[in-house]
Motif scaffolding. Structure first.
Motif, PDB file in Angstrom:
ATOM      1  N   LEU A  68      31.131  41.545  34.509  1.00 22.08           N
ATOM      2  CA  LEU A  68      32.243  42.263  34.834  1.00 22.08           C
ATOM      3  C   LEU A  68      33.332  41.576  35.438  1.00 22.08           C
ATOM      4  CD1 LEU A  68      31.029  45.710  35.514  1.00 22.08           C
ATOM      5  CD2 LEU A  68      31.876  44.887  33.479  1.00 22.08           C
ATOM      6  N   LEU A  69      33.043  40.352  36.158  1.00 28.23           N
ATOM      7  CA  LEU A  69      33.791  39.579  36.913  1.00 28.23           C
ATOM      8  C   LEU A  69      33.328  38.254  36.761  1.00 28.23           C
ATOM      9  CD1 LEU A  69      34.030  41.151  40.590  1.00 28.23           C
ATOM     10  CD2 LEU A  69      35.563  41.670  38.601  1.00 28.23           C
ATOM     11  N   ARG A  70      34.347  37.385  36.868  1.00 31.19           N
ATOM     12  CA  ARG A  70      33.958  35.809  36.749  1.00 31.19           C
ATOM     13  C   ARG A  70      34.223  35.224  38.051  1.00 31.19           C
ATOM     14  NH1 ARG A  70      37.252  31.764  32.697  1.00 31.19           N
ATOM     15  NH2 ARG A  70      36.313  30.079  33.374  1.00 31.19           N
ATOM     16  N   ARG A  71      33.165  34.403  38.498  1.00 30.12           N
ATOM     17  CA  ARG A  71      33.342  33.508  39.904  1.00 30.12           C
ATOM     18  C   ARG A  71      33.691  32.237  39.485  1.00 30.12           C
ATOM     19  NH1 ARG A  71      30.144  30.213  43.095  1.00 30.12           N
ATOM     20  NH2 ARG A  71      30.282  30.843  45.349  1.00 30.12           N
ATOM     21  N   ILE A  72      34.872  31.765  40.244  1.00 29.67           N
ATOM     22  CA  ILE A  72      35.383  30.479  39.974  1.00 29.67           C
ATOM     23  C   ILE A  72      35.315  29.888  41.096  1.00 29.67           C
ATOM     24  CG2 ILE A  72      36.538  30.823  37.605  1.00 29.67           C
ATOM     25  CD1 ILE A  72      39.057  30.949  39.388  1.00 29.67           C
TER      26      ILE A  72
END
Length: 137
Positions: A68-72
């Protein structure tokens, strides 16, 4: 930006229980793209009151694991989170202030997957990070 009802639906569709911290964190990341954890914690506390650092870290991990989220985490910066998932967009990062913006870059994903396969990997994502100085810096 999604409503609370939208966030609840997204959580259910991902097979996650709907909890106040999850809804709050998901809403905060939608409202603050490319935010670091401290920014997310401040936003959640403004909207929901008391929530521990650990609770936010746990929710961020659960939402990232559920895609649901993307970590960068561009080189030299703390991890950032964004709600833009499901596409293969890329980022430009300011070396001066750390600002991050989404960019569209044409990338031969099929060729990258073939190269990864030859190296023994099953690639499912490629990321390009362009760095430089923003207008403000």
């Amino acid at each position: 930006m999604p409503t609370q009802t939208d966030c609840e639906r997204l959580l259910r569709e991902a097979g996650l229980r709907v909890t106040r911290p999850r809804v709050s964190v998901l809403s905060a990341v939608h409202a603050h793209p490319h935010a670091d954890t401290d920014t997310i914690i401040r936003a959640v506390r403004q909207g929901s009151g008391v929530v521990s650092h650990q609770a936010v870290y746990d929710v961020l991990k659960a939402l990232t694991d559920a895609r649901l989220l993307r970590r960068i985490q561009p080189a030299g910066l703390v991890a950032r989170y964004e709600a833009r998932v499901g596409d293969n967009h890329h980022h430009v990062v300011c070396r001066g202030c750390g600002a991050i913006e989404d960019i569209e870059v044409s990338l031969d994903l099929a060729g990258a997957r073939r190269s990864a396969s030859r190296a023994g990997f099953a690639a499912d994502h490629a990321e390009v990070v362009v760095s430089g100085l923003c207008r403000k810096c």
